[in-house]
Enzyme design. Structure first.
Site, mmCIF file in Angstrom:
data_model
loop_
_atom_site.group_PDB
_atom_site.id
_atom_site.type_symbol
_atom_site.label_atom_id
_atom_site.label_comp_id
_atom_site.label_asym_id
_atom_site.label_seq_id
_atom_site.Cartn_x
_atom_site.Cartn_y
_atom_site.Cartn_z
ATOM 1 N N HIS A 1 0.827 -1.207 0.000
ATOM 2 C CA HIS A 1 0.000 0.000 0.000
ATOM 3 C C HIS A 1 0.864 1.262 0.000
ATOM 4 C CE1 HIS A 1 -3.387 -2.670 0.925
ATOM 5 N NE2 HIS A 1 -4.168 -1.654 0.590
ATOM 6 N N LYS B 1 -9.500 -8.296 8.114
ATOM 7 C CA LYS B 1 -10.169 -8.594 9.388
ATOM 8 C C LYS B 1 -10.062 -7.367 10.290
ATOM 9 C CE LYS B 1 -6.280 -10.737 11.869
ATOM 10 N NZ LYS B 1 -5.805 -11.942 12.588
#
Length: 219
Positions: free
Chosen positions: A44, A125
Site C-alpha cells: 500500500h 479482518k
C-alpha cells in the site's frame, strides 16, 4: 446456481459492477470467485508513493506494472493477507496459508488506493475507519471480513497463482495476483455508509458506560 453456497450466501464473480456493490448490505455472507490481489503495508505504501501522491514519477518498469494493476483491480478486490507460499519444481507457486491480516494498518492509504484503481472490495479482518468507509460510499465499494484463524482453509480456495509483483518486499508483503473460487467472507462495511464494526463499537461503549454508571451509583 452454485451448489456449494450455504443458505443466505451470495455468489459474486470478480470484477464487480457498481450495481452489484450497491445492493450488498452489512451482514450479507458472500462467496467470491475470480482474480484478487493480496496487499499489505509495504504494498500500500508503494502504490501511494509510486503512483498516487502528487509529484510521483514512476519508472518505465513501474508504469508497466501500473497498467497491469489498473486492469486487474478495476472492479476487483484487494485482500489484506501475508500468505505462506511454496515455489514448486516447475517454478510456479502454491498458497499454503492465506489468512487475513489486520486491516486497520492500511487505513492511511486504503481510500486513495480504492479511488485510484476503482477497487470494489477490500478484504481483511477487524474493519477499517472513517476514511475507508467514505471511500466505500464514493467508489462505490464494500469491506469484507474474512475469517481469522482459517488460513489453511482459505488457501484451499486459491485455484491458481497468476503472477507476483514486488517480490523484493518479501513473500508476505508482495502483491500476489491469485484466482480464487468460493472465497468466504461477510460484508461488514457497505456502500451506503453502514459499518458493522462501528455498530459494535457504539454498542460496546454504551454497555461500558452503563456498567461504569452502575459502579459509580454503588460508590
Amino acid at each position: 446456481m452454485n451448489d456449494r453456497l450455504l443458505p443466505g450466501e451470495q455468489g459474486l464473480r470478480l470484477p464487480l459492477s457498481d450495481e452489484q456493490v450497491r445492493v450488498l448490505r452489512v451482514g450479507q455472507a458472500v462467496r467470491l470467485s475470480g482474480r484478487l490481489v493480496t496487499a499489505r503495508d509495504a504494498a500500500h505504501q508503494w502504490l501511494v508513493r509510486t503512483f498516487i501522491q502528487p509529484g510521483a514519477h514512476p519508472s518505465a518498469d513501474e508504469l508497466a506494472v501500473l497498467a497491469d494493476l489498473r486492469r486487474i483491480l478495476a472492479g476487483g478486490a484487494i485482500y489484506h493477507c501475508g500468505p505462506v507460499v511454496a515455489q514448486q519444481s516447475d517454478g510456479s507457486y502454491r498458497f499454503l496459508a492465506a489468512g487475513p491480516t489486520t486491516s486497520a494498518r492500511e487505513e492511511p492509504y486504503q481510500a486513495d488506493v480504492m479511488r485510484f484503481f476503482n477497487v470494489k472490495a477490500v478484504i481483511g479482518k477487524g474493519g477499517m475507519g472513517a476514511r475507508t468507509l467514505r471511500a466505500c460510499q464514493q467508489t462505490p465499494a464494500v469491506y469484507l471480513h474474512a475469517v481469522g484463524g482459517a488460513a489453511a482453509l482459505i488457501a484451499q480456495t486459491v485455484r491458481r497463482v497468476e503472477t507476483v509483483y514486488q517480490l523484493e518486499f518479501g513473500v508476505p508483503e508482495a502483491l500476489w495476483v491469485i484466482e480464487v473460487e468460493d472465497f468466504p467472507a461477510v460484508v461488514t462495511m457497505d456502500a451506503l455508509g453502514a459499518s458493522l464494526h462501528e455498530e459494535v463499537r457504539r454498542a460496546s461503549q454504551a454497555e461500558l458506560d452503563r456498567l461504569l454508571g452502575k459502579t459509580e451509583e454503588r460508590n
